[in-house]
Design a protein around this motif. Structure first.
Motif, PDB file in Angstrom:
ATOM      1  N   GLU A   1       8.194  13.168   2.023  1.00 51.78           N
ATOM      2  CA  GLU A   1       8.896  13.476   0.785  1.00 51.78           C
ATOM      3  C   GLU A   1       9.289  14.939   0.727  1.00 51.78           C
ATOM      4  OE1 GLU A   1       7.656  10.897  -2.941  1.00 51.78           O
ATOM      5  OE2 GLU A   1       5.928  11.899  -2.054  1.00 51.78           O
ATOM      6  N   VAL A   2      10.364  15.212  -0.009  1.00 57.20           N
ATOM      7  CA  VAL A   2      10.816  16.572  -0.257  1.00 57.20           C
ATOM      8  C   VAL A   2      10.729  16.827  -1.752  1.00 57.20           C
ATOM      9  CG1 VAL A   2      12.782  18.150  -0.153  1.00 57.20           C
ATOM     10  CG2 VAL A   2      12.377  16.530   1.722  1.00 57.20           C
ATOM     11  N   PHE A   3      10.010  17.872  -2.121  1.00 62.72           N
ATOM     12  CA  PHE A   3       9.871  18.267  -3.516  1.00 62.72           C
ATOM     13  C   PHE A   3      10.702  19.526  -3.725  1.00 62.72           C
ATOM     14  CE2 PHE A   3       6.194  15.723  -2.641  1.00 62.72           C
ATOM     15  CZ  PHE A   3       5.967  15.015  -3.811  1.00 62.72           C
ATOM     16  N   PRO A   4      11.806  19.441  -4.473  1.00 60.61           N
ATOM     17  CA  PRO A   4      12.632  20.632  -4.676  1.00 60.61           C
ATOM     18  C   PRO A   4      11.918  21.659  -5.560  1.00 60.61           C
ATOM     19  CG  PRO A   4      13.426  18.827  -6.016  1.00 60.61           C
ATOM     20  CD  PRO A   4      12.320  18.278  -5.160  1.00 60.61           C
ATOM     21  N   GLU A   5      12.372  22.907  -5.453  1.00 61.89           N
ATOM     22  CA  GLU A   5      11.869  23.950  -6.344  1.00 61.89           C
ATOM     23  C   GLU A   5      12.236  23.562  -7.776  1.00 61.89           C
ATOM     24  OE1 GLU A   5       9.977  26.545  -5.553  1.00 61.89           O
ATOM     25  OE2 GLU A   5       9.971  25.799  -3.497  1.00 61.89           O
ATOM     26  N   PRO A   6      11.454  23.971  -8.774  1.00 61.34           N
ATOM     27  CA  PRO A   6      11.723  23.571 -10.168  1.00 61.34           C
ATOM     28  C   PRO A   6      13.166  23.802 -10.628  1.00 61.34           C
ATOM     29  CG  PRO A   6       9.601  24.643 -10.031  1.00 61.34           C
ATOM     30  CD  PRO A   6      10.238  24.776  -8.668  1.00 61.34           C
ATOM     31  N   ASP A   7      13.786  24.897 -10.213  1.00 54.78           N
ATOM     32  CA  ASP A   7      15.167  25.169 -10.639  1.00 54.78           C
ATOM     33  C   ASP A   7      16.198  24.370  -9.840  1.00 54.78           C
ATOM     34  OD1 ASP A   7      14.672  26.628  -8.316  1.00 54.78           O
ATOM     35  OD2 ASP A   7      16.013  28.262  -8.906  1.00 54.78           O
ATOM     36  N   GLU A   8      15.747  23.603  -8.824  1.00 53.98           N
ATOM     37  CA  GLU A   8      16.654  22.782  -8.028  1.00 53.98           C
ATOM     38  C   GLU A   8      16.514  21.291  -8.323  1.00 53.98           C
ATOM     39  OE1 GLU A   8      15.622  23.878  -4.060  1.00 53.98           O
ATOM     40  OE2 GLU A   8      16.772  25.732  -4.135  1.00 53.98           O
ATOM     41  N   VAL A   9      15.641  20.923  -9.255  1.00 53.88           N
ATOM     42  CA  VAL A   9      15.460  19.509  -9.606  1.00 53.88           C
ATOM     43  C   VAL A   9      16.729  19.011 -10.292  1.00 53.88           C
ATOM     44  CG1 VAL A   9      14.159  17.892 -11.046  1.00 53.88           C
ATOM     45  CG2 VAL A   9      12.948  19.662  -9.766  1.00 53.88           C
ATOM     46  N   ARG A  10      17.258  17.899  -9.777  1.00 53.86           N
ATOM     47  CA  ARG A  10      18.489  17.326 -10.328  1.00 53.86           C
ATOM     48  C   ARG A  10      18.186  16.486 -11.558  1.00 53.86           C
ATOM     49  NH1 ARG A  10      20.117  13.464  -7.298  1.00 53.86           N
ATOM     50  NH2 ARG A  10      18.196  13.366  -6.126  1.00 53.86           N
ATOM     51  N   THR A  11      19.066  16.549 -12.559  1.00 52.36           N
ATOM     52  CA  THR A  11      19.006  15.673 -13.728  1.00 52.36           C
ATOM     53  C   THR A  11      20.142  14.677 -13.597  1.00 52.36           C
ATOM     54  OG1 THR A  11      18.044  17.414 -15.089  1.00 52.36           O
ATOM     55  CG2 THR A  11      19.081  15.571 -16.250  1.00 52.36           C
ATOM     56  N   VAL A  12      19.800  13.384 -13.561  1.00 55.41           N
ATOM     57  CA  VAL A  12      20.772  12.333 -13.251  1.00 55.41           C
ATOM     58  C   VAL A  12      20.498  11.094 -14.101  1.00 55.41           C
ATOM     59  CG1 VAL A  12      21.066  13.138 -10.866  1.00 55.41           C
ATOM     60  CG2 VAL A  12      19.328  11.437 -11.365  1.00 55.41           C
ATOM     61  N   VAL A  13      21.376  10.101 -14.009  1.00 57.58           N
ATOM     62  CA  VAL A  13      21.123   8.782 -14.597  1.00 57.58           C
ATOM     63  C   VAL A  13      21.031   7.715 -13.501  1.00 57.58           C
ATOM     64  CG1 VAL A  13      22.141   9.278 -16.846  1.00 57.58           C
ATOM     65  CG2 VAL A  13      23.582   8.351 -15.033  1.00 57.58           C
ATOM     66  N   THR A  14      21.436   8.073 -12.274  1.00 55.96           N
ATOM     67  CA  THR A  14      21.412   7.137 -11.147  1.00 55.96           C
ATOM     68  C   THR A  14      20.942   7.878  -9.901  1.00 55.96           C
ATOM     69  OG1 THR A  14      23.299   5.940 -12.085  1.00 55.96           O
ATOM     70  CG2 THR A  14      22.794   5.533  -9.763  1.00 55.96           C
TER      71      THR A  14
ATOM     72  N   THR B   1      12.435  14.231  -9.223  1.00 56.59           N
ATOM     73  CA  THR B   1      11.468  15.275  -8.863  1.00 56.59           C
ATOM     74  C   THR B   1      11.097  15.302  -7.390  1.00 56.59           C
ATOM     75  OG1 THR B   1       9.637  13.838  -9.513  1.00 56.59           O
ATOM     76  CG2 THR B   1      10.516  15.351 -11.194  1.00 56.59           C
ATOM     77  N   ALA B   2      11.437  14.246  -6.634  1.00 55.08           N
ATOM     78  CA  ALA B   2      11.196  14.225  -5.194  1.00 55.08           C
ATOM     79  C   ALA B   2      12.015  13.105  -4.586  1.00 55.08           C
ATOM     80  CB  ALA B   2       9.718  14.017  -4.872  1.00 55.08           C
ATOM     81  N   THR B   3      12.403  13.278  -3.334  1.00 54.58           N
ATOM     82  CA  THR B   3      13.055  12.223  -2.570  1.00 54.58           C
ATOM     83  C   THR B   3      12.343  12.126  -1.238  1.00 54.58           C
ATOM     84  OG1 THR B   3      14.680  13.773  -1.678  1.00 54.58           O
ATOM     85  CG2 THR B   3      15.319  12.537  -3.658  1.00 54.58           C
ATOM     86  N   GLY B   4      12.440  10.955  -0.615  1.00 53.11           N
ATOM     87  CA  GLY B   4      11.738  10.800   0.644  1.00 53.11           C
ATOM     88  C   GLY B   4      12.351   9.761   1.546  1.00 53.11           C
ATOM     89  N   ASP B   5      11.857   9.751   2.762  1.00 55.62           N
ATOM     90  CA  ASP B   5      12.208   8.759   3.766  1.00 55.62           C
ATOM     91  C   ASP B   5      10.931   8.482   4.554  1.00 55.62           C
ATOM     92  OD1 ASP B   5      11.887  10.797   5.711  1.00 55.62           O
ATOM     93  OD2 ASP B   5      14.023  11.270   5.665  1.00 55.62           O
ATOM     94  N   PRO B   6      10.995   7.642   5.589  1.00 54.51           N
ATOM     95  CA  PRO B   6       9.748   7.344   6.324  1.00 54.51           C
ATOM     96  C   PRO B   6       9.043   8.573   6.908  1.00 54.51           C
ATOM     97  CG  PRO B   6      11.398   5.691   6.810  1.00 54.51           C
ATOM     98  CD  PRO B   6      12.097   6.766   6.005  1.00 54.51           C
ATOM     99  N   ASP B   7       9.750   9.701   7.021  1.00 50.42           N
ATOM    100  CA  ASP B   7       9.124  10.906   7.569  1.00 50.42           C
ATOM    101  C   ASP B   7       8.422  11.756   6.527  1.00 50.42           C
ATOM    102  OD1 ASP B   7       9.902  10.353  10.202  1.00 50.42           O
ATOM    103  OD2 ASP B   7      11.896  11.198   9.819  1.00 50.42           O
TER     104      ASP B   7
ATOM    105  N   LEU C   1       0.830  -1.177   0.000  1.00 53.64           N
ATOM    106  CA  LEU C   1       0.000   0.000   0.000  1.00 53.64           C
ATOM    107  C   LEU C   1       0.877   1.243   0.000  1.00 53.64           C
ATOM    108  CD1 LEU C   1      -2.704  -0.673   2.708  1.00 53.64           C
ATOM    109  CD2 LEU C   1      -2.969  -0.848   0.255  1.00 53.64           C
ATOM    110  N   VAL C   2       0.501   2.207  -0.783  1.00 51.06           N
ATOM    111  CA  VAL C   2       1.156   3.511  -0.759  1.00 51.06           C
ATOM    112  C   VAL C   2       0.140   4.494  -0.207  1.00 51.06           C
ATOM    113  CG1 VAL C   2       2.182   5.349  -2.128  1.00 51.06           C
ATOM    114  CG2 VAL C   2       2.662   2.962  -2.699  1.00 51.06           C
ATOM    115  N   VAL C   3       0.510   5.176   0.874  1.00 48.41           N
ATOM    116  CA  VAL C   3      -0.396   6.133   1.502  1.00 48.41           C
ATOM    117  C   VAL C   3       0.206   7.521   1.322  1.00 48.41           C
ATOM    118  CG1 VAL C   3      -1.525   6.835   3.634  1.00 48.41           C
ATOM    119  CG2 VAL C   3      -1.122   4.398   3.169  1.00 48.41           C
ATOM    120  N   ASP C   4      -0.491   8.363   0.569  1.00 47.64           N
ATOM    121  CA  ASP C   4      -0.075   9.744   0.367  1.00 47.64           C
ATOM    122  C   ASP C   4      -0.810  10.632   1.358  1.00 47.64           C
ATOM    123  OD1 ASP C   4       1.676   9.329  -1.825  1.00 47.64           O
ATOM    124  OD2 ASP C   4      -0.035   9.165  -3.179  1.00 47.64           O
ATOM    125  N   PRO C   5      -0.259  11.812   1.655  1.00 45.82           N
ATOM    126  CA  PRO C   5      -0.971  12.742   2.541  1.00 45.82           C
ATOM    127  C   PRO C   5      -2.372  13.046   2.010  1.00 45.82           C
ATOM    128  CG  PRO C   5       1.263  13.503   2.144  1.00 45.82           C
ATOM    129  CD  PRO C   5       1.028  12.335   1.221  1.00 45.82           C
TER     130      PRO C   5
END
Length: 174
Positions: A93-106, A85-91, A1-5
């Motif tokens: 998720e963090v959504f960065p500002e649009p200009d702070e979104v990282r572009t990565v391959v891993t 576009t977001a990272t999270g832990d059990p506490d 189950l995925v529970v979102d706010p």
């Protein structure tokens, strides 16, 4: 189950993938050597049984990854960069500002972490999303000894027999 706010509206186009560990010997009539042996899985399956995904060039692809295993997993997309576009832990998720979104391959995932990603395939082909830890993407040599004789040399058998675990196959068409 995925529970979102409660205030969050689910994205109907976002795919959710959960990384877990599954018993490598689910047959109760077979005694595993020593203790139970567990292998990493995506949505309960390891390669070559994981779901095959299909997209079209320029289609927007949105995935959410949940690491429900007790191990780290650097998840790597072949062939394309993606936006984390977001990272999270059990506490939460963090959504960065649009200009702070990282572009990565891993994206490196710690146990219990999550991340959301968005990407657009730019060319057709067959691609992979997989863990970048070697032992999480190769078959157990003892369990698959009979089928592994020449798998490293036969290009037609290599993808199915020389990889296992945390691998997803992706087909991109025009």
């Amino acid at each position: 189950l995925v529970v979102d706010p409660a205030a969050t509206k689910p994205d109907p186009d976002e795919r959710i993938f959960v990384i877990t560990m599954v018993d490598a010997f689910p047959d109760p009539s077979r005694t595993p050597p020593g203790d139970d042996v567990f292998e990493p899985a995506i949505n309960g399956l390891g390669w070559p049984h994981t779901e095959r995904l299909s997209y079209r060039v320029s289609e927007t692809v949105r995935w959410r990854w949940v690491n429900a295993s007790g191990f780290e997993h650097p998840m790597h997309l072949h062939g394309f960069h993606f936006r984390a576009t977001a990272t999270g832990d059990p506490d939460g998720e963090v959504f960065p500002e649009p200009d702070e979104v990282r572009t990565v391959v891993t994206e490196h995932m710690q146990p219990g972490s999550t991340f959301r990603m968005e990407w657009r395939p730019t060319r057709p082909g067959n691609w992979l999303m997989h863990c970048h830890i070697r032992d999480h993407v190769i078959p157990d040599p003892e369990r698959d000894a009979e089928s592994r004789g020449h798998d490293m040399h036969d290009v037609t058998r290599h993808p199915l027999e020389a990889m296992a675990g945390l691998v997803m196959g992706i087909t991109v068409s025009d």
